[in-house]
Design a protein around this motif. Structure first.
Motif, PDB file in Angstrom:
ATOM      1  N   LEU A   6       0.828  -1.210   0.000  1.00 34.62           N
ATOM      2  CA  LEU A   6       0.000   0.000   0.000  1.00 34.62           C
ATOM      3  C   LEU A   6       0.863   1.262   0.000  1.00 34.62           C
ATOM      4  CD1 LEU A   6      -2.766  -1.004   2.582  1.00 34.62           C
ATOM      5  CD2 LEU A   6      -3.097  -0.625   0.134  1.00 34.62           C
ATOM      6  N   ALA A   7       1.921   1.251   0.804  1.00 33.98           N
ATOM      7  CA  ALA A   7       2.807   2.415   0.891  1.00 33.98           C
ATOM      8  C   ALA A   7       3.462   2.697  -0.457  1.00 33.98           C
ATOM      9  CB  ALA A   7       3.864   2.186   1.966  1.00 33.98           C
ATOM     10  N   ALA A   8       3.891   1.635  -1.127  1.00 37.19           N
ATOM     11  CA  ALA A   8       4.516   1.810  -2.442  1.00 37.19           C
ATOM     12  C   ALA A   8       3.516   2.381  -3.439  1.00 37.19           C
ATOM     13  CB  ALA A   8       5.057   0.475  -2.944  1.00 37.19           C
ATOM     14  N   ALA A   9       2.267   1.935  -3.346  1.00 40.35           N
ATOM     15  CA  ALA A   9       1.229   2.456  -4.240  1.00 40.35           C
ATOM     16  C   ALA A   9       0.935   3.922  -3.935  1.00 40.35           C
ATOM     17  CB  ALA A   9      -0.034   1.615  -4.112  1.00 40.35           C
ATOM     18  N   VAL A  10       0.918   4.268  -2.658  1.00 45.87           N
ATOM     19  CA  VAL A  10       0.690   5.662  -2.274  1.00 45.87           C
ATOM     20  C   VAL A  10       1.810   6.551  -2.809  1.00 45.87           C
ATOM     21  CG1 VAL A  10       0.506   7.280  -0.342  1.00 45.87           C
ATOM     22  CG2 VAL A  10      -0.641   5.062  -0.216  1.00 45.87           C
ATOM     23  N   HIS A  11       3.047   6.072  -2.701  1.00 45.28           N
ATOM     24  CA  HIS A  11       4.190   6.836  -3.219  1.00 45.28           C
ATOM     25  C   HIS A  11       4.039   7.072  -4.724  1.00 45.28           C
ATOM     26  CE1 HIS A  11       6.669   7.380   0.254  1.00 45.28           C
ATOM     27  NE2 HIS A  11       6.778   6.092   0.511  1.00 45.28           N
ATOM     28  N   ARG A  12       3.651   6.033  -5.437  1.00 39.54           N
ATOM     29  CA  ARG A  12       3.522   6.185  -6.889  1.00 39.54           C
ATOM     30  C   ARG A  12       2.395   7.154  -7.232  1.00 39.54           C
ATOM     31  NH1 ARG A  12       3.895   1.765 -11.783  1.00 39.54           N
ATOM     32  NH2 ARG A  12       3.082   3.146 -13.403  1.00 39.54           N
ATOM     33  N   LEU A  13       1.283   7.059  -6.525  1.00 35.56           N
ATOM     34  CA  LEU A  13       0.187   7.983  -6.776  1.00 35.56           C
ATOM     35  C   LEU A  13       0.587   9.419  -6.431  1.00 35.56           C
ATOM     36  CD1 LEU A  13      -2.732   5.796  -5.393  1.00 35.56           C
ATOM     37  CD2 LEU A  13      -2.576   6.691  -7.721  1.00 35.56           C
ATOM     38  N   SER A  14       1.384   9.573  -5.378  1.00 33.02           N
ATOM     39  CA  SER A  14       1.838  10.906  -4.973  1.00 33.02           C
ATOM     40  C   SER A  14       2.770  11.518  -6.002  1.00 33.02           C
ATOM     41  CB  SER A  14       2.539  10.835  -3.614  1.00 33.02           C
ATOM     42  OG  SER A  14       1.652  10.397  -2.609  1.00 33.02           O
ATOM     43  N   GLU A  15       3.538  10.669  -6.690  1.00 34.53           N
ATOM     44  CA  GLU A  15       4.414  11.167  -7.749  1.00 34.53           C
ATOM     45  C   GLU A  15       3.602  11.710  -8.915  1.00 34.53           C
ATOM     46  OE1 GLU A  15       6.794   7.808  -8.662  1.00 34.53           O
ATOM     47  OE2 GLU A  15       8.109   8.014  -6.904  1.00 34.53           O
ATOM     48  N   GLN A  16       2.444  11.098  -9.171  1.00 34.74           N
ATOM     49  CA  GLN A  16       1.579  11.564 -10.248  1.00 34.74           C
ATOM     50  C   GLN A  16       0.885  12.860  -9.859  1.00 34.74           C
ATOM     51  OE1 GLN A  16      -1.063   8.249 -10.839  1.00 34.74           O
ATOM     52  NE2 GLN A  16       0.492   6.968 -11.792  1.00 34.74           N
ATOM     53  N   GLN A  17       0.416  12.895  -8.606  1.00 32.65           N
ATOM     54  CA  GLN A  17      -0.262  14.077  -8.062  1.00 32.65           C
ATOM     55  C   GLN A  17      -0.280  13.935  -6.551  1.00 32.65           C
ATOM     56  OE1 GLN A  17      -4.131  14.810  -9.717  1.00 32.65           O
ATOM     57  NE2 GLN A  17      -4.666  16.312  -8.161  1.00 32.65           N
ATOM     58  N   PRO A  18       0.130  14.970  -5.812  1.00 32.24           N
ATOM     59  CA  PRO A  18       0.227  14.854  -4.354  1.00 32.24           C
ATOM     60  C   PRO A  18      -1.050  14.343  -3.694  1.00 32.24           C
ATOM     61  CG  PRO A  18       1.238  16.890  -5.088  1.00 32.24           C
ATOM     62  CD  PRO A  18       0.546  16.301  -6.288  1.00 32.24           C
ATOM     63  N   VAL A  19      -0.879  13.445  -2.731  1.00 30.96           N
ATOM     64  CA  VAL A  19      -1.987  12.919  -1.933  1.00 30.96           C
ATOM     65  C   VAL A  19      -2.013  13.682  -0.615  1.00 30.96           C
ATOM     66  CG1 VAL A  19      -2.883  10.926  -0.695  1.00 30.96           C
ATOM     67  CG2 VAL A  19      -1.907  10.638  -2.984  1.00 30.96           C
ATOM     68  N   ASP A  20      -3.124  14.325  -0.304  1.00 32.27           N
ATOM     69  CA  ASP A  20      -3.230  15.145   0.900  1.00 32.27           C
ATOM     70  C   ASP A  20      -3.604  14.345   2.143  1.00 32.27           C
ATOM     71  OD1 ASP A  20      -2.889  17.846  -0.388  1.00 32.27           O
ATOM     72  OD2 ASP A  20      -4.653  17.148  -1.472  1.00 32.27           O
ATOM     73  N   LEU A  21      -4.371  13.250   1.942  1.00 29.73           N
ATOM     74  CA  LEU A  21      -4.863  12.502   3.086  1.00 29.73           C
ATOM     75  C   LEU A  21      -5.084  11.050   2.691  1.00 29.73           C
ATOM     76  CD1 LEU A  21      -5.936  12.761   6.050  1.00 29.73           C
ATOM     77  CD2 LEU A  21      -8.196  13.179   5.063  1.00 29.73           C
ATOM     78  N   VAL A  22      -4.689  10.135   3.582  1.00 25.58           N
ATOM     79  CA  VAL A  22      -4.927   8.703   3.381  1.00 25.58           C
ATOM     80  C   VAL A  22      -5.904   8.250   4.453  1.00 25.58           C
ATOM     81  CG1 VAL A  22      -3.924   6.398   3.315  1.00 25.58           C
ATOM     82  CG2 VAL A  22      -2.613   8.355   2.436  1.00 25.58           C
ATOM     83  N   LEU A  23      -7.020   7.678   4.028  1.00 25.02           N
ATOM     84  CA  LEU A  23      -8.034   7.191   4.959  1.00 25.02           C
ATOM     85  C   LEU A  23      -8.146   5.675   4.876  1.00 25.02           C
ATOM     86  CD1 LEU A  23     -10.988   9.734   4.482  1.00 25.02           C
ATOM     87  CD2 LEU A  23      -9.270   9.705   6.283  1.00 25.02           C
ATOM     88  N   THR A  24      -8.438   5.051   6.003  1.00 24.29           N
ATOM     89  CA  THR A  24      -8.699   3.610   6.048  1.00 24.29           C
ATOM     90  C   THR A  24      -9.849   3.357   7.008  1.00 24.29           C
ATOM     91  OG1 THR A  24      -7.350   2.975   7.974  1.00 24.29           O
ATOM     92  CG2 THR A  24      -6.191   3.269   5.879  1.00 24.29           C
ATOM     93  N   GLY A  25     -10.390   2.149   6.955  1.00 24.08           N
ATOM     94  CA  GLY A  25     -11.345   1.737   7.952  1.00 24.08           C
ATOM     95  C   GLY A  25     -10.601   1.373   9.234  1.00 24.08           C
ATOM     96  N   MET A  26     -11.333   1.150  10.313  1.00 27.50           N
ATOM     97  CA  MET A  26     -10.708   0.851  11.597  1.00 27.50           C
ATOM     98  C   MET A  26     -10.115  -0.545  11.639  1.00 27.50           C
ATOM     99  SD  MET A  26     -14.154   0.413  13.942  1.00 27.50           S
ATOM    100  CE  MET A  26     -13.273  -0.156  15.396  1.00 27.50           C
TER     101      MET A  26
END
Length: 265
Positions: A102-122
């Motif tokens: 998930l972290a690697a995917a977030v990094h790749r998405l952030s490279e395309q366009q900054p991610v301001d917030l990551v949400l998950t369920g509990m």
């Protein structure tokens, strides 16, 4: 504001579930669904974007082919984009390995366009560890605000504030953006996709990535990269020591006597 929601495809909790010879849950029953607790995270993201009147929501999942149903459900609810990380080597991953993907995917998405917030369920209803949000925040080196019953974003100040309700106290926690936030099932009432949302979701593509796309070696995930191992697993045996008490007016007395006799009080 760009919000990413990590969701999981889990077996239907109302269906019969079994463990395979490796001790892992069998997931090929064809009755999977979006983790119910993740719907609260999707709803929180959609609400924040609607209140800001600007932004987008991206749903992200990691899992086998049928896990795509989880992000499609997110699209039906109103998410703008969907990403599905699928690779045979991921099978058997524990919470840490899953968070790594998930972290690697977030990094790749952030490279395309900054991610301001990551949400998950509990938590995910198939494991109920509640570990992934915190591990994900650690790998991303971002603040972790967990078990939020309310999420508030101040884009001008660049902060996120959450309300956390404990047994005897209420906490307000604030952190700079970007951050990782997990929300509880009391945070909101997830919307039910309408016909318009279901039809619109059909036109939205789901981006598919493999481990190679994320720069992750196969031995870093799955059973090979797991920090935990299943030593043994078996179905819960049927109880044979149950005592059935028929109330003839003295059931309370008999129950109390049973508890005292077995040193349960």
């Amino acid at each position: 504001m760009r919000i990413l929601v990590a969701v999981k495809h889990v077996p239907d909790i109302q269906s019969e579930r079994s463990l395979g010879p490796d001790g892992r849950m069998v997931r090929d029953g064809g009755d999977g669904t979006l983790n119910e607790l993740d719907e609260n995270a999707v709803e929180a993201a959609l609400t924040l974007v609607e209140e800001a009147e600007d932004g987008e929501v991206v749903v992200l999942t990691v899992g086998p082919d049928d896990a795509v149903d989880a992000v499609r459900r997110g699209l039906q609810m109103g998410a703008d984009e969907a990403v599905h990380v699928v690779d045979d080597a991921i099978a058997g991953s524990d919470a840490v390995s899953t968070a790594r993907v998930l972290a690697a995917a977030v990094h790749r998405l952030s490279e395309q366009q900054p991610v301001d917030l990551v949400l998950t369920g509990m938590a995910a209803l198939d494991g109920l560890t509640s570990l992934v949000p915190t591990v994900l925040a650690d790998l991303l080196e971002l603040p972790a605000l967990t078990l939020a019953t309310e999420v508030m974003v101040d884009e001008t100040a660049g902060t996120v504030t959450v309300r956390r309700e404990l047994d005897h106290a209420v906490e307000l926690l604030r952190a700079p953006l970007p951050a990782v936030v997990s929300v509880t099932d009391s945070a909101n009432e997830p919307r039910y996709p309408g016909f318009k949302g279901i039809m619109a979701a059909r036109k939205k593509a789901v981006t598919t990535w493999t481990l190679a796309d994320l720069g992750i070696e196969p031995d870093q995930v799955g059973a090979a990269g797991a920090h935990t191992a299943v030593v043994a697993a078996a179905e819960r045996p049927a109880r044979e020591d149950r005592v059935l008490v028929t109330d003839g007016g003295d059931a309370g007395v008999r129950l109390a006597a049973y508890l005292v006799e077995n040193k349960l009080v």
